[in-house]
Design a protein around this motif. Structure first.
Motif, short mmCIF file in Angstrom:
data_model
loop_
_atom_site.label_atom_id
_atom_site.label_comp_id
_atom_site.label_asym_id
_atom_site.label_seq_id
_atom_site.Cartn_x
_atom_site.Cartn_y
_atom_site.Cartn_z
N ALA A 13 0.83 -1.21 0.00
CA ALA A 13 0.00 0.00 0.00
C ALA A 13 0.86 1.25 0.00
N ARG A 14 1.95 1.24 0.78
CA ARG A 14 2.83 2.39 0.82
C ARG A 14 3.53 2.57 -0.53
N ARG A 15 3.93 1.46 -1.18
CA ARG A 15 4.59 1.56 -2.49
C ARG A 15 3.63 2.12 -3.54
N PHE A 16 2.37 1.68 -3.51
CA PHE A 16 1.38 2.24 -4.44
C PHE A 16 1.17 3.73 -4.21
N ALA A 17 1.21 4.13 -2.92
CA ALA A 17 1.06 5.56 -2.62
C ALA A 17 2.25 6.34 -3.18
N ILE A 19 4.00 5.47 -5.80
CA ILE A 19 3.83 5.50 -7.26
C ILE A 19 2.86 6.59 -7.66
N ASP A 20 1.74 6.71 -6.92
CA ASP A 20 0.78 7.77 -7.23
C ASP A 20 1.43 9.15 -7.10
N LYS A 21 2.25 9.34 -6.06
CA LYS A 21 2.94 10.62 -5.91
C LYS A 21 3.92 10.86 -7.05
N THR A 33 11.37 14.12 -11.44
CA THR A 33 11.58 12.67 -11.52
C THR A 33 11.68 12.09 -10.11
N SER A 34 11.26 10.85 -9.98
CA SER A 34 11.30 10.18 -8.67
C SER A 34 11.98 8.84 -8.83
N GLU A 35 12.73 8.48 -7.84
CA GLU A 35 13.39 7.18 -7.83
C GLU A 35 12.58 6.22 -6.97
N LEU A 36 12.11 5.19 -7.59
CA LEU A 36 11.30 4.19 -6.89
C LEU A 36 12.06 2.87 -6.84
N LEU A 55 12.69 -2.67 2.57
CA LEU A 55 12.14 -1.33 2.35
C LEU A 55 11.62 -0.75 3.66
N ARG A 56 10.98 -1.55 4.48
CA ARG A 56 10.43 -1.05 5.74
C ARG A 56 11.55 -0.57 6.67
N GLU A 57 12.62 -1.32 6.70
CA GLU A 57 13.75 -0.91 7.55
C GLU A 57 14.43 0.34 6.99
#
Length: 405
Positions: A13-17, A19-21, A33-36, A55-57
């Motif tokens: 859910a956080r990763r999708f958020a 991506i939306d940003k 540009t954003s680095e995902l 990713l969480r850590e």
């Protein structure tokens, strides 16, 4: 497994958020540009969990907030689902059902004493000027015909005139000045029509007023009125059914048969007490938890279940006493006497049936709001690719590939 599943849902859910940003930033007037983070293809569940935990850590995502992953529609659905679920019974709930059942059983045990007290009060009420006036107004009506085969203390069941389920035909008798009933002679059923010196009634309205006054005055007497529908049993073609109805209403002694007073006043009081105990407990419990006595859907559902249990206990106790009374009478007289039916708590049994239907309906409604199946989720996911735009893009891509080849 459960912890990792929740962590993965929260991470996705956080990763999708993010991506939306990133999409919003790329489409802004001043694009950025954003680095995902990019994960490997075809990950196993263990690899996905390891990647997400990294990713969480890295981002210090310590809390798991699954509600944040829901859309407003999903939140509304979840709230509706929670409201339809039942509260589990507590020890206090079980105790209050036991208290209500015990009080109801005591009312059943002393029902004869209660009925004698009610009869005493009704006798005093029948001597008032108002009731005496009603009694005089209802004199000489056809339904009180006491000819051959229609007399005795149980005369009110020997025709349909005192049966409140047959008011229309009763008023017709009064208007026409005719008595209609069934007389039994030597096991033979004989329909009787009598025309005599009955009171003259001008129209249906006068007949209705005279009938109501007459029935109210009779209801206050020790024999009261027959249980609705019992006159049909007396007039049936089967003599055994006729005898059942007659003896049930007549009883072993005057006023101790199965009549309308016995079936409603005492049992009705028992049902009111049962309702008062359960409803007071549920509202008090809701006030203790929420600060208000207003019941939520879950509270109302639990209240229905508690009421069903309490009324069922009372109904079972009354059936037990009726059976014991019937066996006791049989031991004295050698036959089962239907007057033992007077111990049955009809209101409790009716409420139990009604509440059972409500409990089943609530359970079905709760199941209808359950989580979607995997097939439903698959169909919902596939619907996106069935839209016109994805389909046209897919066809265009296939055309380009065919041209290049």
């Amino acid at each position: 497994m459960t912890d990792s599943f929740e962590r993965n849902l929260d991470t996705q859910a956080r990763r999708f958020a993010d991506i939306d940003k990133a999409i919003d930033a790329a489409l802004a007037e001043d694009p950025e540009t954003s680095e995902l983070p990019v994960s490997a293809d075809r990950q196993t569940y263990a690899q996905l969990t390891q990647f997400n935990d990294g990713l969480r850590e890295q981002n210090n995502w310590s809390e798991v907030d699954l509600d944040a992953a829901l859309t407003p529609t999903h939140r509304d659905d979840l709230a509706a689902w929670r409201q339809r679920q039942r509260w589990p019974w507590s020890t206090t709930d079980l105790a209050m059902v036991g208290v209500a059942g015990l009080v109801g059983a005591l009312c059943v045990w002393f029902d004869s004493t209660t009925d004698r007290a009610v009869r005493k009060q009704f006798d005093a009420l029948s001597k008032t000027d108002l009731v005496r006036t009603w009694e005089k107004a209802g004199k000489r009506l056809p339904i009180d015909h006491m000819g051959k085969g229609f007399g005795g203390r149980a005369h009110r069941i020997k025709s349909g005139g005192h049966d409140i389920l047959r008011l229309v035909t009763t008023m017709r008798q009064i208007v026409d000045g005719e008595f209609r009933g069934v007389r039994w002679e030597f096991g033979e059923r004989i329909p009787i029509v009598e025309v005599g010196q009955f009171a003259d009634v001008d129209d249906w309205m006068d007949a209705a007023i005279a009938l109501i006054q007459h029935l109210v005055a009779d209801f206050l007497t020790p024999m009261s009125l027959p249980v609705p529908g019992m006159s049909w049993l007396y007039e049936s073609d089967n003599e055994a059914i006729k005898d059942f109805a007659l003896h049930a209403y007549s009883g072993l002694r005057q006023g101790e048969g199965w009549n309308l007073r016995q079936a409603t006043v005492g049992p009705g009081l028992t049902s009111v007490i049962t309702e008062l105990i359960i409803r007071t407990h549920v509202h008090a419990d809701a006030h203790r938890r929420t600060g208000t006595a207003v019941l939520s859907d879950q509270d109302q559902r639990k209240q229905t279940e508690l009421r069903l249990a309490a009324h069922s206990l009372v109904g079972a106790a009354s059936l037990g006493k009726a059976a014991a009374a019937a066996l006791s009478i049989r031991s004295e007289r050698g036959v089962l006497h239907p007057a033992a039916l007077r111990h049955i708590q009809i209101p409790a049994l009716i409420l139990s049936g009604k509440l059972a239907v409500t409990v089943v309906t609530d359970a079905r409604a709760a199941r209808s709001l359950s989580a979607p199946s995997w097939d439903d989720l698959l169909i919902g996911t596939a619907q996106v690719w069935q839209l016109d735009l994805p389909a046209s893009l897919e066809r265009a891509a296939l055309n380009n590939v065919s041209k290049e080849s």
